[in-house]
Enzyme design. Structure first.
Site, PDB file in Angstrom:
ATOM      1  N   ARG A  78      20.313 -29.213   0.124  1.00  0.00           N
ATOM      2  CA  ARG A  78      19.651 -28.157   0.887  1.00  0.00           C
ATOM      3  C   ARG A  78      20.619 -27.637   1.949  1.00  0.00           C
ATOM      4  NH1 ARG A  78      15.625 -28.260   5.879  1.00  0.00           N
ATOM      5  NH2 ARG A  78      15.348 -26.026   5.912  1.00  0.00           N
ATOM      6  N   HIS A 122      17.619 -20.058   8.657  1.00  0.00           N
ATOM      7  CA  HIS A 122      17.621 -21.265   9.488  1.00  0.00           C
ATOM      8  C   HIS A 122      18.129 -20.862  10.878  1.00  0.00           C
ATOM      9  CE1 HIS A 122      17.665 -25.916   9.201  1.00  0.00           C
ATOM     10  NE2 HIS A 122      17.858 -25.626  10.470  1.00  0.00           N
ATOM     11  N   GLU A 167      11.327 -24.169   9.643  1.00  0.00           N
ATOM     12  CA  GLU A 167      10.610 -24.496  10.876  1.00  0.00           C
ATOM     13  C   GLU A 167      10.269 -23.283  11.736  1.00  0.00           C
ATOM     14  OE1 GLU A 167      12.763 -27.571  12.952  1.00  0.00           O
ATOM     15  OE2 GLU A 167      12.383 -29.032  11.376  1.00  0.00           O
ATOM     16  N   ASN A 293       9.410 -31.230   7.202  1.00  0.00           N
ATOM     17  CA  ASN A 293      10.451 -31.812   8.047  1.00  0.00           C
ATOM     18  C   ASN A 293       9.752 -32.743   9.020  1.00  0.00           C
ATOM     19  OD1 ASN A 293      12.050 -29.970   6.718  1.00  0.00           O
ATOM     20  ND2 ASN A 293      12.686 -28.851   8.549  1.00  0.00           N
ATOM     21  N   TYR A 295      10.101 -35.783  11.920  1.00  0.00           N
ATOM     22  CA  TYR A 295      10.913 -36.597  12.834  1.00  0.00           C
ATOM     23  C   TYR A 295      10.084 -37.605  13.615  1.00  0.00           C
ATOM     24  CZ  TYR A 295      14.870 -33.793  11.494  1.00  0.00           C
ATOM     25  OH  TYR A 295      15.856 -33.205  10.749  1.00  0.00           O
ATOM     26  N   GLU A 354      13.551 -32.520   5.476  1.00  0.00           N
ATOM     27  CA  GLU A 354      14.375 -33.101   6.549  1.00  0.00           C
ATOM     28  C   GLU A 354      13.724 -34.385   7.039  1.00  0.00           C
ATOM     29  OE1 GLU A 354      15.518 -30.743   9.979  1.00  0.00           O
ATOM     30  OE2 GLU A 354      15.831 -28.983   8.715  1.00  0.00           O
TER      31      GLU A 354
END
Ligand code: FCB
Length: 446
Positions: A78, A122, A167, A293, A295, A354
């Site tokens: 990616r 991005h 995002e 994604n 985290y 991610e």
């Protein structure tokens, strides 16, 4: 290594990067300036004044980086395409030299047996479009669709699946509400037209990609939201935050409706940004896979002052990464099962686009990163065992890179980069990931 993660056959292993964070060559071959070139040049905007002008010099060193990927045995890579390389002012004449770079990249990836998975946006908007209002301007959505068509027409014969946006929550909030990312606007909730215009851009581009027989994904930054206590006030604040961070960017795409924004004090039509027919444009094309994604979870308390309808509070008693982000692997399982509960049959297959952590440069042998990845893959395998359809996992990131307003201070790579010499040195986590992929293949095939 035993294949303890037990993911299904056909599961895709990858790594993720983004153009401004790795490419450098900011003024080469006709690339136009992006909002990140402008923002990072602003005194005090980025830690230590770092810019992405050189970054990892991937624009010139991509063969070496593809060799590193091949060494991992990846299924997919990616990366993102820099809009200002393809259309230096965001619209109008195509810069063939810029497109040619992605042509070479795609061909070399395919030759290495790696499927390219490009992200079209991005965060590096052409500066000329920002000068015309950026994502606050509805026209940007239409310019994005034109750009998507140009790139898909050039690469679509070799690239089966595409991510439209990365995002949109982070770009809206950090870029336009708080101003800690480019373009550095601090409009608070009045930034929210940016959310709608990005979703509109997604929908318009998704239609064009589908018309060309290509698969479409969207990568959202999603977080499980934890109320800080059992109180009704904390629960209400958590719900408001969940609306802003998660539902605002997922409901319109999956359900064709916006969540109730009244707890945020935002009018239903997002200050006039939503026009009749827009939600259909966003929803109708559908998604072949939702990119997640992940985290960390976010812990929310009732507000202590009148400024915002919530307070973000730390998660105590868990480890934190070098970045200060809480490490909660089970949050990934909670997030994925929660998506299924919220969206049911409307939820497409998921792809983790991610997940990863930054570790202090001096830490050897990179054990915290290995522990982070292993624990998150355990949580992912558990979600899959609980019936969630997850198709792949792209770790952030292949190489240490330019971490936005943190400059080069946060090291997320499986491969260490010396930013003075550009020397790449695989870390212990690189060997660990390679073994993990090999063990999965030995058991499940490709
Ligand atoms: C995500 C971004 C990515 C990278 C990681 C650490 O929010 O999409 O570019 O910076 O965080």
């Amino acid at each position: 290594m035993p294949d303890r993660f037990d993911l299904p056959a056909g599961f895709r292993w990858g790594v993720a990067t983004a153009a401004y964070q790795i490419e450098g060559a900011a003024e080469e071959d006709g690339r136009g300036p992006s909002v990140w070139d402008t923002f990072s040049a602003r005194p005090g905007a980025v830690r230590d004044g770092h810019t992405g002008a050189v970054a990892c010099d991937h624009y010139h060193r991509y063969p070496e980086d593809i060799a590193l990927m091949k060494g991992l045995g990846l299924d997919g890579y990616r990366f993102s395409i820099a809009w200002p390389r393809v259309l230096p002012t965001g619209t109008g004449e195509v810069n063939d030299a810029g497109l040619a770079f992605y042509d070479r990249l795609v061909d070399d990836l395919l030759a290495a047996g790696i499927t390219p998975l490009p992200t079209l946006f991005h965060w590096d908007l052409p500066q000329a479009l920002e000068d015309a209002g950026g994502w606050l301007n509805r026209d940007t959505a239409y310019r994005f669709a034109e750009y998507a068509a140009v790139v898909a027409d050039r690469l679509g014969d070799r690239v089966p699946a595409w991510i439209t946006l990365n995002e949109p929550f982070v770009h809206t909030v950090f870029g336009y509400a708080l101003g800690t990312h480019a373009p550095g606007r601090a409009l608070m909730f009045e930034a929210l037209p940016v959310a709608h215009h990005q979703l509109l851009a997604h929908g318009l581009a998704a239609s064009l990609l589908h018309e060309r027989g290509l698969e479409v994904m969207l990568s959202n930054n999603l977080t499980p939201v934890w109320p800080a206590s059992d109180s009704a006030e904390d629960a209400a604040a958590a719900e408001a935050y969940d609306t802003l961070h998660n539902r605002l960017f997922t409901d319109p795409v999956l359900l064709g409706t916006y969540p109730d924004l009244s707890a945020l004090g935002v009018p239903d039509d997002i200050y006039g940004a939503i026009r009749p027919g827009d939600t259909e444009l966003i929803h109708t094309p559908g998604l072949d896979s939702l990119g997640v994604n992940y985290y960390n979870p976010t812990r929310i308390a009732a507000p202590t002052d009148a400024g915002l309808p919530f307070d973000l509070v730390d998660i105590p008693d868990v480890p934190h990464t070098a970045f200060g982000w809480p490490v909660v692997p089970d949050g990934l399982r909670q997030l994925l099962t929660g998506l299924k509960e919220s969206y049911g049959a409307a939820l497409p297959p998921l792809t983790i686009t991610e997940n990863g952590c930054s570790v202090e440069e001096s830490t050897t042998p990179d054990q915290p990163r290995i522990d982070f990845l292993a624990a998150h893959l355990d949580a992912l395998a558990q979600a899959v065992a609980e019936g969630i359809d997850v198709r792949g996992y792209y770790t952030w990131s292949l190489i240490d890179n330019y971490e936005w307003s943190e400059g080069f201070s946060q090291r997320f790579g499986l491969v260490h980069v010396d930013f003075e010499t550009q020397k790449r040195t695989p870390r212990a986590s690189y060997a660990w990931y390679r073994e993990l992929i090999a063990a999965h293949r030995a058991r499940r095939g490709r």
